[in-house]
Motif scaffolding. Structure first.
Motif, mmCIF file in Angstrom:
data_model
loop_
_atom_site.group_PDB
_atom_site.id
_atom_site.type_symbol
_atom_site.label_atom_id
_atom_site.label_comp_id
_atom_site.label_asym_id
_atom_site.label_seq_id
_atom_site.Cartn_x
_atom_site.Cartn_y
_atom_site.Cartn_z
ATOM 1 N N ALA A 1 -9.653 -0.188 0.020
ATOM 2 C CA ALA A 1 -8.982 -0.277 -1.282
ATOM 3 C C ALA A 1 -7.885 -1.339 -1.253
ATOM 4 O O ALA A 1 -7.683 -2.074 -2.223
ATOM 5 C CB ALA A 1 -8.399 1.081 -1.665
ATOM 6 N N VAL A 2 -7.180 -1.420 -0.142
ATOM 7 C CA VAL A 2 -6.149 -2.444 0.003
ATOM 8 C C VAL A 2 -6.783 -3.826 0.146
ATOM 9 O O VAL A 2 -6.282 -4.816 -0.391
ATOM 10 C CB VAL A 2 -5.243 -2.137 1.214
ATOM 11 N N PRO B 1 0.813 -1.218 0.000
ATOM 12 C CA PRO B 1 0.000 0.000 0.000
ATOM 13 C C PRO B 1 0.844 1.264 0.000
ATOM 14 O O PRO B 1 1.984 1.286 0.481
ATOM 15 C CB PRO B 1 -0.799 -0.104 1.301
ATOM 16 N N VAL C 1 -0.824 -0.490 -4.325
ATOM 17 C CA VAL C 1 -2.086 0.245 -4.248
ATOM 18 C C VAL C 1 -1.805 1.607 -3.614
ATOM 19 O O VAL C 1 -1.384 1.676 -2.462
ATOM 20 C CB VAL C 1 -3.131 -0.495 -3.382
ATOM 21 N N ALA D 1 -7.342 -5.403 -3.082
ATOM 22 C CA ALA D 1 -6.109 -5.948 -3.654
ATOM 23 C C ALA D 1 -5.722 -7.259 -2.982
ATOM 24 O O ALA D 1 -5.242 -8.186 -3.643
ATOM 25 C CB ALA D 1 -4.974 -4.925 -3.522
#
Length: 247
Positions: A218-219, A186, A240, A222
């Protein structure tokens, strides 16, 4: 495809931030979650959230700096659900300081959590994965593992270590034993980390960086992507970052 469905998944540092968001996301994909953290209150809330959403989760208070704690977490996974399919090494500390400040206590804490914590997780799951020639190990790294920034030298050094460790692990146990090894790195994420930094110039740098932060979810996306792959595929690294993060 549903490669996470029923996967027995151990995640450290699960009670908040990226760990909590990833736990919810993976549980939503059908993984059976085994959650470790030192924050029991946060773990209880997370398990309740996952249960109420129809997922499966158990927890154990876990200090990743102690190998026996991580081994107990893995033992809980095995006794509750079965052999561990997935390890997400996530517990970490991001403490900024300038070298001249000699913040040795902070350096030692980051070494203990960011380095030993990940090694303990790998040591706890690896024998069973090697025996079964199957498993997934995902290390949460950082863009700081590619570039050291102002006031973040020791933190970046721990993340450079994770880069090298993960690459070695992928080549040694991935290529020969079928274990999927990778990283998610990240950028600036909104986890409240700047407020753990001691007051001073380094804290000002951290708070300034955090203004462009994106949410942990958001992480988590992923993480789910990297893990939801067929056994023949390893996602080596996913980076990310906020769109406006220029480094």
């Amino acid at each position: 495809m549903k490669y996470l469905e029923n996967a027995v998944t151990v995640i450290s540092g699960a009670a908040s931030g990226i760990g909590a968001a990833s736990s919810r996301r993976l549980a939503g994909a059908g993984a059976r979650m085994v959650l470790g953290d030192i924050d029991e209150g946060g773990l209880k809330k997370l398990v309740a959230d996952i249960d109420s959403a129809g997922g499966k989760a158990v927890y154990k208070v876990t200090d990743v700096t102690h190998l026996e704690d991580f081994e107990s977490l893995v033992a809980l996974a095995e006794s509750t659900y079965g052999p561990v399919d997935v390890l997400v090494n996530n517990a970490g500390l991001m403490l900024f300081s300038y070298w001249e400040e000699r913040a040795i206590a902070d350096w030692d804490r980051m070494i203990d959590v960011n380095l030993r914590g990940y090694l303990h997780g790998i040591a706890a799951v690896l024998p069973s994965m090697l025996e079964r020639k199957a498993g997934r190990i995902l290390n949460i790294d950082s863009v700081a593992g590619h570039r050291a920034g102002e006031a973040g030298g020791v933190y970046a050094a721990t993340k450079f270590f994770i880069q090298g460790m993960t690459e070695s692990l992928r080549k040694e146990v991935g290529a020969s034993h079928g274990i999927q090894v990778g990283m998610v790195s990240p950028g600036v994420i909104d986890t409240g980390w700047p407020y753990k930094v001691h007051d001073g110039r380094a804290k000002d740098v951290a708070i300034d960086l955090s203004r462009q932060a994106i949410k942990p979810e958001a992480v988590a996306e992923a993480v789910a992507f990297a893990l939801n792959q067929p056994p023949s595929v390893a996602i080596n690294e996913v980076i990310v970052t906020p769109v406006d993060q220029a480094w």
